[in-house]
Scaffold this motif. Structure first.
Motif, PDB file in Angstrom:
ATOM      1  N   THR A 262      33.009  32.768  62.820  1.00  0.00           N
ATOM      2  CA  THR A 262      33.555  31.853  61.814  1.00  0.00           C
ATOM      3  C   THR A 262      34.904  32.415  61.401  1.00  0.00           C
ATOM      4  N   GLU A 263      35.671  31.653  60.669  1.00  0.00           N
ATOM      5  CA  GLU A 263      36.973  32.141  60.209  1.00  0.00           C
ATOM      6  C   GLU A 263      36.796  33.371  59.314  1.00  0.00           C
ATOM      7  N   GLU A 264      35.744  33.389  58.523  1.00  0.00           N
ATOM      8  CA  GLU A 264      35.477  34.536  57.666  1.00  0.00           C
ATOM      9  C   GLU A 264      35.250  35.799  58.503  1.00  0.00           C
ATOM     10  N   LEU A 265      34.495  35.680  59.576  1.00  0.00           N
ATOM     11  CA  LEU A 265      34.222  36.836  60.427  1.00  0.00           C
ATOM     12  C   LEU A 265      35.477  37.277  61.176  1.00  0.00           C
ATOM     13  N   VAL A 266      36.296  36.337  61.591  1.00  0.00           N
ATOM     14  CA  VAL A 266      37.563  36.676  62.251  1.00  0.00           C
ATOM     15  C   VAL A 266      38.408  37.535  61.321  1.00  0.00           C
ATOM     16  N   GLN A 267      38.524  37.115  60.077  1.00  0.00           N
ATOM     17  CA  GLN A 267      39.347  37.861  59.119  1.00  0.00           C
ATOM     18  C   GLN A 267      38.749  39.230  58.818  1.00  0.00           C
ATOM     19  N   LEU A 268      37.436  39.323  58.790  1.00  0.00           N
ATOM     20  CA  LEU A 268      36.794  40.606  58.526  1.00  0.00           C
ATOM     21  C   LEU A 268      37.026  41.575  59.674  1.00  0.00           C
ATOM     22  N   VAL A 269      36.914  41.098  60.903  1.00  0.00           N
ATOM     23  CA  VAL A 269      37.162  41.959  62.061  1.00  0.00           C
ATOM     24  C   VAL A 269      38.625  42.379  62.105  1.00  0.00           C
ATOM     25  N   LYS A 270      39.519  41.480  61.738  1.00  0.00           N
ATOM     26  CA  LYS A 270      40.936  41.836  61.683  1.00  0.00           C
ATOM     27  C   LYS A 270      41.176  42.990  60.714  1.00  0.00           C
ATOM     28  N   LYS A 271      40.436  42.998  59.629  1.00  0.00           N
ATOM     29  CA  LYS A 271      40.572  44.063  58.630  1.00  0.00           C
ATOM     30  C   LYS A 271      39.913  45.352  59.107  1.00  0.00           C
ATOM     31  N   LEU A 272      38.689  45.242  59.617  1.00  0.00           N
ATOM     32  CA  LEU A 272      37.932  46.431  60.001  1.00  0.00           C
ATOM     33  C   LEU A 272      38.499  47.120  61.237  1.00  0.00           C
ATOM     34  N   TYR A 273      39.031  46.338  62.167  1.00  0.00           N
ATOM     35  CA  TYR A 273      39.512  46.879  63.433  1.00  0.00           C
ATOM     36  C   TYR A 273      41.014  46.655  63.608  1.00  0.00           C
ATOM     37  N   ALA A 274      41.734  46.783  62.511  1.00  0.00           N
ATOM     38  CA  ALA A 274      43.185  46.543  62.538  1.00  0.00           C
ATOM     39  C   ALA A 274      43.894  47.476  63.514  1.00  0.00           C
ATOM     40  N   GLU A 275      43.493  48.749  63.571  1.00  0.00           N
ATOM     41  CA  GLU A 275      44.147  49.699  64.478  1.00  0.00           C
ATOM     42  C   GLU A 275      43.876  49.351  65.932  1.00  0.00           C
ATOM     43  N   ASP A 276      42.665  48.912  66.231  1.00  0.00           N
ATOM     44  CA  ASP A 276      42.348  48.521  67.601  1.00  0.00           C
ATOM     45  C   ASP A 276      43.124  47.265  68.008  1.00  0.00           C
ATOM     46  N   LEU A 277      43.251  46.341  67.086  1.00  0.00           N
ATOM     47  CA  LEU A 277      44.014  45.121  67.386  1.00  0.00           C
ATOM     48  C   LEU A 277      45.482  45.453  67.620  1.00  0.00           C
ATOM     49  N   ALA A 278      46.023  46.381  66.831  1.00  0.00           N
ATOM     50  CA  ALA A 278      47.411  46.800  67.027  1.00  0.00           C
ATOM     51  C   ALA A 278      47.572  47.528  68.350  1.00  0.00           C
ATOM     52  N   LEU A 279      46.605  48.376  68.697  1.00  0.00           N
ATOM     53  CA  LEU A 279      46.644  49.100  69.964  1.00  0.00           C
ATOM     54  C   LEU A 279      46.610  48.140  71.147  1.00  0.00           C
ATOM     55  N   TYR A 280      45.693  47.185  71.105  1.00  0.00           N
ATOM     56  CA  TYR A 280      45.586  46.210  72.193  1.00  0.00           C
ATOM     57  C   TYR A 280      46.861  45.375  72.298  1.00  0.00           C
ATOM     58  N   SER A 281      47.375  44.942  71.156  1.00  0.00           N
ATOM     59  CA  SER A 281      48.583  44.108  71.158  1.00  0.00           C
ATOM     60  C   SER A 281      49.788  44.856  71.710  1.00  0.00           C
ATOM     61  N   LYS A 282      49.831  46.178  71.478  1.00  0.00           N
ATOM     62  CA  LYS A 282      50.954  46.984  71.959  1.00  0.00           C
ATOM     63  C   LYS A 282      50.844  47.289  73.444  1.00  0.00           C
ATOM     64  N   GLN A 283      49.653  47.656  73.900  1.00  0.00           N
ATOM     65  CA  GLN A 283      49.493  48.160  75.265  1.00  0.00           C
ATOM     66  C   GLN A 283      49.053  47.096  76.259  1.00  0.00           C
ATOM     67  N   CYS A 284      48.491  46.002  75.779  1.00  0.00           N
ATOM     68  CA  CYS A 284      48.062  44.913  76.646  1.00  0.00           C
ATOM     69  C   CYS A 284      48.803  43.639  76.207  1.00  0.00           C
ATOM     70  N   ASN A 285      48.274  42.502  76.531  1.00  0.00           N
ATOM     71  CA  ASN A 285      48.911  41.245  76.149  1.00  0.00           C
ATOM     72  C   ASN A 285      48.163  40.654  74.956  1.00  0.00           C
ATOM     73  N   LYS A 286      48.817  40.599  73.813  1.00  0.00           N
ATOM     74  CA  LYS A 286      48.140  40.111  72.603  1.00  0.00           C
ATOM     75  C   LYS A 286      47.686  38.658  72.734  1.00  0.00           C
ATOM     76  N   GLU A 287      48.252  37.940  73.700  1.00  0.00           N
ATOM     77  CA  GLU A 287      47.819  36.573  73.931  1.00  0.00           C
ATOM     78  C   GLU A 287      46.404  36.502  74.487  1.00  0.00           C
ATOM     79  N   ASP A 288      45.899  37.630  74.987  1.00  0.00           N
ATOM     80  CA  ASP A 288      44.543  37.677  75.531  1.00  0.00           C
ATOM     81  C   ASP A 288      43.492  37.961  74.469  1.00  0.00           C
ATOM     82  N   LEU A 289      43.911  38.189  73.217  1.00  0.00           N
ATOM     83  CA  LEU A 289      42.945  38.349  72.134  1.00  0.00           C
ATOM     84  C   LEU A 289      42.204  37.032  71.914  1.00  0.00           C
TER      85      LEU A 289
END
Length: 262
Positions: free
Chosen positions: A232-259
């Motif tokens: 749900t949108e609520e869960l998306v936002q929670l994961v964005k908060k909890l795993y912010a460093e992983d999302l930044a790592l993936y966006s930097k080293q891979c293609n953020k469009e694949d998220l």
């Protein structure tokens, strides 16, 4: 060079974070390469491939050997420091959490029972939903309590790798590893059964509040909610908060469009 070696000034053997990363590193002997493996990121396939490349097993028919040998190819400090090639596989954090739930929890594997113990056995695994699982990760120390949902950045032995591969484009890893270090990737999915590739993926509804038992019933019928259908949108936002460093790592080293979610 090393990611966590200066976390503290204790003897390096007593640096817990560095030693954790060393325990999740494997040396490929003939190329002096080091692979940092992250659970739920195609690691069974690559651990199997390393074992074959290092001459310990001959093929997938001996594949269960890998489960008791995660540290058999652990490099020494010198071998880790002088590796000629270093690589790791990252995964979209949204997909990784969905995969954990659909695999470990729906099948009630040992990791699910460990999770239940951490919650003082106050949860019934058959009734557990993806929404409950994700929300529970916001309560310390749940997020780091199990290697299958522990943040990916916590497995990185090095500050920089020669190659960061995205699990979403694993075919690129297969080609690159063969070209750069003559390493053959052997698919372990038939051995583990962890993936969802054999199921009809369901996108007809939201399954965030569907009990694990009911998803198990669907899987027995050859159907499985898609990763996206668990959110749900609520869960998306929670994961964005909890795993912010992983999302930044993936966006930097891979293609953020694949998220799974932007």
């Amino acid at each position: 060079m090393f990611n966590f070696s200066t976390n503290n000034f204790n003897n390096l053997n007593q640096n817990g974070q560095h030693q954790f990363c060393m325990n999740y590193a494997m040396q490929v002997f003939n190329s002096n390469a080091v692979y940092s493996f992250i659970p739920k990121n195609g690691c069974s396939t690559l651990r199997l491939s390393v074992a074959i490349a290092n001459g310990c097993i001959s093929g997938i028919e001996q594949g269960n050997w890998i489960h008791a040998n995660n540290q058999t190819f652990k490099p020494t400090l010198k071998e880790a420091a002088t590796a000629h090639y270093k690589f790791v596989v990252l995964r979209c954090p949204f997909r990784r959490l969905a995969s954990v739930f659909l695999d470990k929890f729906v099948a009630k594997e040992p990791d699910a029972w460990q999770y239940r113990d951490l919650l003082k056995r106050e949860v019934n695994l058959d009734d557990l939903t993806f929404e409950q699982f994700v929300k529970s990760l916001a309560v310390p120390p749940m997020k780091g309590a199990n290697i299958h949902w522990k943040p990916q950045n916590q497995f990185l032995l090095y500050k920089e790798y020669d190659d960061y591969f995205a699990l979403e484009h694993f075919d690129k890893a297969i080609v690159t590893l063969n070209e750069k270090i003559d390493f053959n990737v052997v698919d372990a999915r038939s051995l583990t059964g962890h993936g969802t590739d054999k199921f009809e993926m369901l996108n007809d509804a939201n399954y965030s509040q569907t009990a694990a038992f009911d998803i198990a019933v669907l899987k027995r019928a050859g159907k499985c909610p898609s990763h996206k259908a668990l959110y749900t949108e609520e869960l998306v936002q929670l994961v964005k908060k909890l795993y912010a460093e992983d999302l930044a790592l993936y966006s930097k080293q891979c293609n953020k469009e694949d998220l799974l979610f932007s």
